[in-house]
Design an enzyme around this catalytic site. Sequence first.
Site, short mmCIF file in Angstrom:
data_model
loop_
_atom_site.label_atom_id
_atom_site.label_comp_id
_atom_site.label_asym_id
_atom_site.label_seq_id
_atom_site.Cartn_x
_atom_site.Cartn_y
_atom_site.Cartn_z
CG LEU A 1 -0.39 66.50 64.37
CD1 LEU A 1 -0.88 67.94 64.48
CD2 LEU A 1 -1.49 65.53 64.82
CG ASP A 2 -1.24 61.39 59.24
OD1 ASP A 2 -0.15 60.93 59.62
OD2 ASP A 2 -2.32 60.78 59.36
CG LEU A 3 0.62 66.63 53.63
CD1 LEU A 3 1.83 67.54 53.78
CD2 LEU A 3 0.62 65.98 52.23
#
Length: 307
Positions: free
Chosen positions: A172-174
């Site tokens: 999952l992205d930041l």
Amino acid sequence: MNDGRKRNSGDGPRGPAKRDGKDAPRRSPKRGTKASGKAAQKAAVQLGPREKAEWSPLGGAGGPLDKAKDEQRIAKLMARAGVASRREVERMIADGRVALNGQILETPATLLKNLDGVTVDGKPVGEPEVARLFAYHKPSGLLTAARDPGGRPTIYDRLPANLPRVMPVGRLDLNTEGLLLLTNDGELKRLMELPKTGIERTYRARAFGDISQEQLEDLIDGVEVDGMRYGKIDANLERRTGRNQWIEMTLTEGKNREVRKVLEHLGLQVSRLIRTRYGPFTIGDLQPGDVSEIKRGDLERFVKELG
């Protein structure tokens, strides 16, 4: 396939719930993890004892993750033991970090029946344990990585200390929050990440701009963005307030920043993105930072369904 029916746009069960005055992901009734708040943390604290993988709960003898009695490539054995993914193990071997009975290995094609005598950076590698899967509600602002050269916090800075060594299934992205599955088994991780398995992921996005349900339904045929082709996306407008709306999107590819790129291509600005489901496993009532172990039976059934 989308049948064209509009979803509930109100604040009922399908609308975003409120928590501390902020929008929060809805709580899905689908089958999956169902621990919440203190109960989820208690479940994480009371994880079961370490079990050696003398048998596999995932398909029985000859199953996809069964511990074979014959020789296997060392990278596969080390992935099963939770050291790292196969590809990462191969990099470790190329860097001269893996040894067998004190002798540095030069090829990941080395065949072994077990990991006796195998070390990484001089430390013995344990035998594979029974595959386990955990649901983690990743908060926004954490990297899905072991470490960051820039010093930004990662999921490993916040995970409970009593978890076994785990690896994330996908990323999952930041600034993306929600369901992140974690496993101690590199082969299970690989199986769940393979594009050919077609495992569905569901996201809810809060976005600003103008969009219609008809435009979203066109995504069912896929879309090309900046030369990148994205496959079928089942998208539905859930709730709208002015030019702000919540959109639910279900896809199977999970390419890098796919949801954000597709919505930006449609002229929307994404202000919040939450993954609520990965295959049959949902975020349930997990609060940000909570971890809960997937029941053995649920994991067993899931792997069998993958074939």
